[in-house]
Design a protein around this motif. Structure first.
Motif, mmCIF file in Angstrom:
data_model
loop_
_atom_site.group_PDB
_atom_site.id
_atom_site.type_symbol
_atom_site.label_atom_id
_atom_site.label_comp_id
_atom_site.label_asym_id
_atom_site.label_seq_id
_atom_site.Cartn_x
_atom_site.Cartn_y
_atom_site.Cartn_z
ATOM 1 N N THR A 1 -6.550 4.858 -13.666
ATOM 2 C CA THR A 1 -6.567 3.455 -13.240
ATOM 3 C C THR A 1 -5.766 3.273 -11.958
ATOM 4 O OG1 THR A 1 -6.728 2.765 -15.555
ATOM 5 C CG2 THR A 1 -6.074 1.092 -13.956
ATOM 6 N N TRP B 1 0.835 -1.206 0.000
ATOM 7 C CA TRP B 1 0.000 0.000 0.000
ATOM 8 C C TRP B 1 0.870 1.256 0.000
ATOM 9 C CZ3 TRP B 1 -0.521 4.057 3.424
ATOM 10 C CH2 TRP B 1 -1.640 4.884 3.241
ATOM 11 N N ARG C 1 -9.870 -8.333 -3.833
ATOM 12 C CA ARG C 1 -8.539 -8.610 -4.374
ATOM 13 C C ARG C 1 -8.581 -8.848 -5.883
ATOM 14 N NH1 ARG C 1 -7.254 -14.578 -1.743
ATOM 15 N NH2 ARG C 1 -8.868 -15.748 -2.844
ATOM 16 N N THR D 1 -7.273 1.744 -8.571
ATOM 17 C CA THR D 1 -6.647 0.545 -8.000
ATOM 18 C C THR D 1 -6.181 0.799 -6.574
ATOM 19 O OG1 THR D 1 -5.898 -0.108 -10.206
ATOM 20 C CG2 THR D 1 -4.829 -1.166 -8.331
ATOM 21 N N PHE D 2 -5.594 1.960 -6.357
ATOM 22 C CA PHE D 2 -5.142 2.303 -5.012
ATOM 23 C C PHE D 2 -6.326 2.404 -4.051
ATOM 24 C CE2 PHE D 2 -3.961 5.482 -1.766
ATOM 25 C CZ PHE D 2 -2.883 4.821 -1.199
ATOM 26 N N HIS E 1 -8.559 -5.231 -7.444
ATOM 27 C CA HIS E 1 -7.263 -4.540 -7.504
ATOM 28 C C HIS E 1 -6.236 -5.343 -8.301
ATOM 29 C CE1 HIS E 1 -5.829 -7.044 -4.135
ATOM 30 N NE2 HIS E 1 -6.756 -6.553 -3.336
ATOM 31 N N TYR F 1 3.402 -6.441 -4.389
ATOM 32 C CA TYR F 1 2.017 -6.847 -4.633
ATOM 33 C C TYR F 1 1.939 -8.332 -4.986
ATOM 34 C CZ TYR F 1 -2.672 -7.049 -6.561
ATOM 35 O OH TYR F 1 -3.981 -7.399 -6.808
ATOM 36 N N THR G 1 -9.180 0.763 -4.286
ATOM 37 C CA THR G 1 -9.659 -0.597 -4.022
ATOM 38 C C THR G 1 -8.735 -1.323 -3.055
ATOM 39 O OG1 THR G 1 -10.545 -0.653 -6.272
ATOM 40 C CG2 THR G 1 -10.398 -2.739 -5.104
ATOM 41 N N LEU G 2 -7.433 -1.160 -3.248
ATOM 42 C CA LEU G 2 -6.468 -1.792 -2.348
ATOM 43 C C LEU G 2 -6.595 -1.232 -0.935
ATOM 44 C CD1 LEU G 2 -4.010 -3.779 -2.264
ATOM 45 C CD2 LEU G 2 -2.559 -1.770 -2.578
ATOM 46 N N THR G 3 -6.827 0.059 -0.833
ATOM 47 C CA THR G 3 -7.000 0.686 0.481
ATOM 48 C C THR G 3 -8.229 0.136 1.192
ATOM 49 O OG1 THR G 3 -5.938 2.716 -0.306
ATOM 50 C CG2 THR G 3 -7.289 2.883 1.682
ATOM 51 N N GLY H 1 -6.861 -4.142 -11.711
ATOM 52 C CA GLY H 1 -6.304 -2.802 -11.832
ATOM 53 C C GLY H 1 -4.803 -2.814 -12.034
ATOM 54 N N VAL H 2 -4.112 -3.676 -11.305
ATOM 55 C CA VAL H 2 -2.653 -3.762 -11.438
ATOM 56 C C VAL H 2 -2.267 -4.239 -12.839
ATOM 57 C CG1 VAL H 2 -0.618 -5.033 -10.647
ATOM 58 C CG2 VAL H 2 -2.198 -4.049 -8.982
#
Length: 220
Positions: free
Chosen positions: A203, A74, A166, A207-208, A169, A132, A210-212, A172-173
């Motif tokens: 994007t 993160w 997961r 993605t950030f 994201h 990641y 969603t990861l958060t 997204g990655v």
């Protein structure tokens, strides 16, 4: 009384005394044996219980490692996003024309313009990708001996949402990597490259986010 004591003492030293009348000497009763009481002792755990305890301990250990890598991922992604925005601003401004960008005015923040490799952003992106990938693999290899993902508890509900996010994201990655590679290497006019660069940054923000959200569910 004295005769009995005398007979007992004589028997200890190998003598045999015969009392008057030819009566045989008295027989001594054997010493009572010690009997152990095992009722209070616990039986050893069965193999199934031992395996379950081992799996639970393994999950806790892997969960701690997974959490540490998740936080590192993160933080690294946040740094990558900031550096990416600065690079985007240097090359394209806030949707500026080619002649009005910071690179065109020679006042770029990072100073990587044109065909120069934006090393700060590239190194941060590579670090984020490695972290990641490790975090994602740990999430799949972590055992769930108590089947928490299927339980009907608030904690299990958060775990299910965490596992669902997961996939978002991860997508997204993958899109980020593709857009980053295309934007850096495509031979196109300024407007196309600017559009791809902003799509790449958009994007990254999604993605950030969603990861958060996925991490916050398990940390707080």
């Amino acid at each position: 009384m004295y005769a009995g004591a005398l007979l007992y003492g004589a028997s200890l030293f190998g003598f045999v005394l015969t009392p008057p009348g030819g009566a045989p000497p008295p027989q001594l009763s054997p010493t009572p044996q010690l009997v152990l009481d095992l009722e209070g002792l616990e039986e050893p755990e069965s193999s199934d219980e031992a395996d379950l305890a081992e799996a639970i301990a393994e999950r806790r250990q892997m969960a701690d490692i997974h959490r540490a890598f998740g936080i590192a991922t993160w933080a690294s992604m946040a740094v990558t996003a900031v550096l990416g925005f600065l690079q985007l601003y240097d090359e394209y401004g806030l949707w500026e024309d080619a002649a009005n960008t910071p690179c065109a005015r020679n006042d770029a923040i990072l100073g990587f313009c044109g065909d120069e490799v934006p090393w700060p952003h590239a190194i941060a992106a590579g670090t984020t990708a490695a972290l990641y990938t490790t975090t994602f693999i740990l999430s799949f290899t972590m055992p769930d001996p108590l089947d928490q993902a299927s339980a009907n508890t608030p904690e299990s509900e958060r775990l299910r949402i965490h596992k669902t996010l997961r996939w978002f994201h991860l997508a997204g990655v993958v899109v980020l990597a593709a857009l980053g590679g295309i934007t850096a290497n495509i031979d196109a006019d300024y407007e196309v490259r600017r559009g791809l660069a902003w799509a790449h940054f958009g994007t990254a923000v999604a993605t950030f986010g969603t990861l958060t959200a996925a991490g916050a569910l398990m940390v707080f």
